[in-house]
Write an enzyme that holds these catalytic residues in place. Structure first.
Site, PDB file in Angstrom:
ATOM      1  N   CYS A   2      12.690 -22.464 -11.625  1.00 25.76           N
ATOM      2  CA  CYS A   2      13.553 -22.896 -12.714  1.00 25.76           C
ATOM      3  C   CYS A   2      13.355 -24.386 -12.943  1.00 25.76           C
ATOM      4  O   CYS A   2      13.059 -25.119 -12.004  1.00 25.76           O
ATOM      5  CB  CYS A   2      15.011 -22.687 -12.333  1.00 25.76           C
ATOM      6  N   ARG A  27       6.362 -23.535 -15.575  1.00 25.65           N
ATOM      7  CA  ARG A  27       6.983 -23.557 -14.251  1.00 25.65           C
ATOM      8  C   ARG A  27       8.001 -22.429 -14.058  1.00 25.65           C
ATOM      9  O   ARG A  27       8.627 -22.334 -13.020  1.00 25.65           O
ATOM     10  CB  ARG A  27       7.626 -24.915 -14.017  1.00 25.65           C
ATOM     11  N   TRP A  78      13.147 -18.885 -13.526  1.00 25.29           N
ATOM     12  CA  TRP A  78      12.337 -17.986 -12.704  1.00 25.29           C
ATOM     13  C   TRP A  78      13.353 -17.330 -11.780  1.00 25.29           C
ATOM     14  O   TRP A  78      13.941 -17.989 -10.922  1.00 25.29           O
ATOM     15  CB  TRP A  78      11.294 -18.775 -11.908  1.00 25.29           C
ATOM     16  N   ASN A 104      18.289 -25.865 -10.709  1.00 27.53           N
ATOM     17  CA  ASN A 104      16.998 -25.480 -10.128  1.00 27.53           C
ATOM     18  C   ASN A 104      17.170 -25.515  -8.617  1.00 27.53           C
ATOM     19  O   ASN A 104      17.523 -26.561  -8.064  1.00 27.53           O
ATOM     20  CB  ASN A 104      15.919 -26.487 -10.580  1.00 27.53           C
ATOM     21  N   GLY A 105      16.954 -24.370  -7.962  1.00 26.84           N
ATOM     22  CA  GLY A 105      17.102 -24.325  -6.503  1.00 26.84           C
ATOM     23  C   GLY A 105      17.860 -23.081  -6.094  1.00 26.84           C
ATOM     24  O   GLY A 105      17.979 -22.125  -6.864  1.00 26.84           O
ATOM     25  N   GLU A 481      -9.351 -17.292  -0.632  1.00 29.85           N
ATOM     26  CA  GLU A 481      -8.891 -17.936  -1.866  1.00 29.85           C
ATOM     27  C   GLU A 481      -9.372 -17.136  -3.094  1.00 29.85           C
ATOM     28  O   GLU A 481      -8.632 -16.971  -4.058  1.00 29.85           O
ATOM     29  CB  GLU A 481      -9.394 -19.393  -1.876  1.00 29.85           C
ATOM     30  N   LYS A 485      -6.961 -15.345  -5.922  1.00 30.10           N
ATOM     31  CA  LYS A 485      -7.110 -15.564  -7.366  1.00 30.10           C
ATOM     32  C   LYS A 485      -7.297 -14.234  -8.097  1.00 30.10           C
ATOM     33  O   LYS A 485      -6.768 -14.054  -9.186  1.00 30.10           O
ATOM     34  CB  LYS A 485      -8.301 -16.492  -7.594  1.00 30.10           C
ATOM     35  N   GLU A 488      -3.801 -12.545  -8.189  1.00 30.70           N
ATOM     36  CA  GLU A 488      -2.862 -13.292  -9.015  1.00 30.70           C
ATOM     37  C   GLU A 488      -3.163 -13.139 -10.500  1.00 30.70           C
ATOM     38  O   GLU A 488      -2.256 -13.006 -11.318  1.00 30.70           O
ATOM     39  CB  GLU A 488      -2.990 -14.753  -8.586  1.00 30.70           C
ATOM     40  N   HIS A 504     -12.942  -3.242  12.946  1.00 38.43           N
ATOM     41  CA  HIS A 504     -11.815  -3.117  13.874  1.00 38.43           C
ATOM     42  C   HIS A 504     -10.614  -2.451  13.199  1.00 38.43           C
ATOM     43  O   HIS A 504      -9.483  -2.619  13.655  1.00 38.43           O
ATOM     44  CB  HIS A 504     -11.448  -4.494  14.440  1.00 38.43           C
ATOM     45  N   LYS A 603       4.461 -21.985 -11.684  1.00 39.02           N
ATOM     46  CA  LYS A 603       3.502 -22.975 -11.203  1.00 39.02           C
ATOM     47  C   LYS A 603       3.981 -23.689  -9.942  1.00 39.02           C
ATOM     48  O   LYS A 603       3.217 -23.945  -9.026  1.00 39.02           O
ATOM     49  CB  LYS A 603       3.237 -23.991 -12.314  1.00 39.02           C
TER      50      LYS A 603
HETATM   51  C1  AGP Z   1      -2.366 -20.701  -6.711  1.00 37.07           C
HETATM   52  O1  AGP Z   1      -3.190 -20.128  -7.653  1.00 37.07           O
HETATM   53  C2  AGP Z   1      -1.009 -20.257  -6.681  1.00 37.07           C
HETATM   54  N1  AGP Z   1      -0.407 -20.074  -7.913  1.00 37.07           N
HETATM   55  C3  AGP Z   1      -0.138 -20.714  -5.535  1.00 37.07           C
HETATM   56  O2  AGP Z   1      -0.603 -20.026  -4.425  1.00 37.07           O
HETATM   57  C4  AGP Z   1      -0.064 -22.221  -5.192  1.00 37.07           C
HETATM   58  O3  AGP Z   1      -1.291 -22.655  -4.707  1.00 37.07           O
HETATM   59  C5  AGP Z   1       1.049 -22.423  -4.135  1.00 37.07           C
HETATM   60  O4  AGP Z   1       2.267 -22.064  -4.683  1.00 37.07           O
HETATM   61  C6  AGP Z   1       1.093 -23.834  -3.595  1.00 37.07           C
HETATM   62  O5  AGP Z   1       1.377 -24.760  -4.599  1.00 37.07           O
HETATM   63  P1  AGP Z   1       1.200 -26.306  -4.363  1.00 37.07           P
HETATM   64  O6  AGP Z   1      -0.248 -26.558  -4.151  1.00 37.07           O
HETATM   65  O7  AGP Z   1       1.729 -26.937  -5.617  1.00 37.07           O
HETATM   66  O8  AGP Z   1       2.007 -26.670  -3.155  1.00 37.07           O
END
Ligand code: AGP
Length: 608
Positions: A2, A27, A78, A104-105, A481, A485, A488, A504, A603
């Site tokens: 949020c 965000r 959010w 926000n929080g 990673e 991606k 996501e 395993h 974000k």
């Molecule tokens: C990455 O594509 C993600 N959306 C997410 O994993 C992100 O990297 C994670 O939330 C950490 O964010 P930061 O680097 O702003 O701490």
């Protein structure tokens, strides 16, 4: 997560709030709402489920929005407590409809607070924020400032909160604990935002609030308080340029950000590495080398965590320093054993990730040396860390972190080289790596011009609903990673395993419907990984190889290949990641996903 945006000044707040929300939308985009107040207390109150554009349509359809609402607060949500619907959308109000709140929080003790308040008030939403609004009404005596000061002693959790009072219509009060809150000064009035970027178009300077501080905005002026006392704070000139521009010829902003990577790497290395004499000349890194560092602890989340894992191989292999990498939410749950010979490295694009921020506070409280690798200048983690380097990836707006991961990885390679040279004077070996870094931009261009082939391969892999993404040694987190991606962006279920772990257990799951993506460019463990690929191919299952052009098995081992430029093993994580990002992007596009705003995500993750 949020985010909040607020205004008090000469102009009508409503269009300013809508514009501010648009800048914050990446965000959190479950729903959005705003309230404007005229100086006579009359309100303009709108909420909408979905994107800020839905709220903007509602606002535009109501001609009252043109009136002069000199004060207003707004929010993008959010969802944390309660489903995505209009009732749960902020702003939330007290029962007497005098106070309106955006937040926000998370208020962790909201259930207990709500249970008491329910004896007196009826709640219309499932949110913790409505509890704040009702609590203000319940505890209000003579002014909002003292009421909120008392409430800060009662509320447990993390928050930035902005409140307006219809009986004091030209006032906004903001409080902060954990979550960010920035106050922007402009010629026309005062703005409050969770994010300095959203202020850059409207404010000429800004002040960042620290925990337990409060801002009281009244009649275009503001005062900041800490523990009930007015304080003065440093005001920073607004030198941030925030403009996502247009997409140009790219199919999404995420694609545009991936194509910015060569320039971002230029930002990371130029001025820090001298490519002429192949040395590292950076004050922060020189200062770091004066410390007796025996161990490194890296703490991060999501993509930053994978970047940390990739970097850990270089800290060990090049600098010879033992490293441990921990997911920040797990770090918070574990017993912390402080080590005054350790360097604690915190990686975060946003600099606001709650788990990383709270981990950093724990480490700092024990006086250990902390180092931030952060992209957003002036963010909480950047301010809290003892030392650090900015990743200089420019503003990374869209949810998937791409160019910043590459920048983080570049910084850790540079740190490892600098620590290696300070400890071991392996000049010729280090120089060879620095020389190759000078050519990295060209190698990356080679990947970026092979997108049509990657696109064709991605099309083929959209038919699968699951995929294993594997690698060995440094290519294990590189594969991790890429796997993150793919998940996501495309919503295809991917799992990351170390190539050696396949037999395993996970091998039991593989069948013609479950392809394996192996990241296996040339390197010291190439042959071992080839054996793992053979094990899969022996059963005629599908293997997609991310391999070097050089690979002697490229024509007989794989079902499909994505060829990476020939480089040393040290450079290959960069090229593999970029190819992986393009692959994930095209998987998602072919499946018609919203690449820039994947479902359920935000974000900046500012709640634990
Ligand atoms: C990455 O594509 C993600 N959306 C997410 O994993 C992100 O990297 C994670 O939330 C950490 O964010 P930061 O680097 O702003 O701490």
């Amino acid at each position: 997560m949020c985010w909040i945006f607020a205004y008090n000044g000469d102009k009508n707040s409503i269009p300013l709030l809508v514009d501010g929300l648009k800048d914050l939308e990446y965000r959190g985009y479950d729903s959005a709402g705003l309230i404007g107040i005229k100086s006579d207390g009359e309100v303009f109150f709108k909420k909408a489920v979905g994107r800020v554009s839905s709220l903007a349509t509602k606002v535009d359809a109501d001609t009252n929005s043109k009136w002069d609402y000199s004060t207003g607060i707004a929010h993008t949500r959010w969802a944390t407590h309660g489903i995505v619907n209009e009732e749960n959308t902020h702003p939330h109000t007290s029962a007497n409809e005098r106070f309106y709140v955006v937040h926000n929080g998370i208020i962790e003790n909201f259930k207990e607070l709500k249970a008491k308040l329910e004896e007196k008030y009826t709640f219309y939403s499932q949110t913790d924020t409505e509890v704040i609004a009702k609590l203000i009404e319940d505890s209000f005596e003579w002014d909002l400032r003292s009421t909120l000061e008392e409430m800060m002693k009662t509320m447990v959790g993390a928050y930035s909160i902005a409140v307006v009072d219809r009986e004091n219509p030209d006032t906004i009060v903001g409080i902060k604990l954990g979550s960010p809150m920035i106050v922007g000064e402009a010629d026309d009035g005062v703005y409050i935002s969770s994010d300095v970027n959203a202020l850059s178009k409207v404010a000429h300077s800004y002040v960042t609030l620290e925990d337990y501080e409060m801002v009281v905005v009244k009649d275009k002026q503001y005062k900041i308080y800490s523990a009930g006392e007015m304080i003065s704070k440093n005001v920073s000139e607004m030198d941030i340029e925030y403009d996502t521009g247009d997409m140009g010829n790219f199919s999404s902003f995420t694609e545009k950000e991936i194509f910015e990577i060569p320039e971002v790497l230029g930002n990371v290395f130029n001025g820090r590495i001298n490519f002429e004499d192949k040395s590292i000349g950076n004050e922060t890194l020189s200062e770091l080398n004066e410390h007796d560092i025996q161990r490194i602890e890296i703490i991060a989340s999501g993509s930053s965590y994978y970047a940390g894992l990739i970097g850990s191989y270089w800290f060990r292999d090049l600098a010879g320093i033992p490293v441990n990498v921990t997911i920040s939410s797990e770090f918070l749950c574990d017993t912390f054993l402080p080590d005054d010979k350790a360097l604690y490295v915190f990686l975060s694009q946003s600099g606001e990730t709650a788990d990383v921020r709270e981990s950093l506070k724990i480490v700092k409280a024990k006086w250990c040396l902390t180092f931030g690798i952060v992209n957003v200048v002036g963010s909480t983690i950047a301010r809290l860390a003892d030392m650090g380097l900015y990743s200089h990836a420019w503003v990374e707006v869209w949810v998937a972190s791409t160019k910043n991961v590459i920048a983080q990885v570049g910084i850790m390679l540079m740190m490892s080289l600098s620590m290696w040279l300070a400890r071991d004077l392996q000049y010729s070996k280090a120089r060879a790596i620095i020389e190759e870094l000078g050519w990295l931009g060209d190698k990356i261009h080679e990947v970026l011009i092979s997108t049509s082939h990657i696109h064709e391969v991605a099309k083929k892999y959209t038919q699968y609903s699951d995929m294993f993404v594997l690698g060995r040694n440094i290519f294990y987190p590189t594969a991790g990673e890429i796997s993150l991606k793919c998940k996501e962006l495309s919503y295809i279920h991917t799992e990351n395993y170390s190539a050696g772990e396949l037999k395993h257990g996970p091998l039991a799951l593989i069948d013609p419907e479950l392809p394996c993506l192996f990241v296996n460019p040339a390197g010291k463990h190439y042959v071992k990984t080839v054996s793992n690929i053979e094990e899969v191919r022996a059963r005629s299952w599908v293997v997609l190889g991310f391999i070097s052009k050089w690979d002697p098995r490229k024509d007989d081992l794989y079902t499909d290949t994505i060829e990476l430029p020939d480089t040393s093993e040290t450079m290959a994580p960069f090229t593999s990641l970029i190819a992986g990002y393009i692959f994930a992007l095209y998987l998602a596009q072919e499946l018609d996903r919203d690449v820039d705003k994947p479902k359920n995500l935000a974000k900046s993750v500012t709640v634990e």
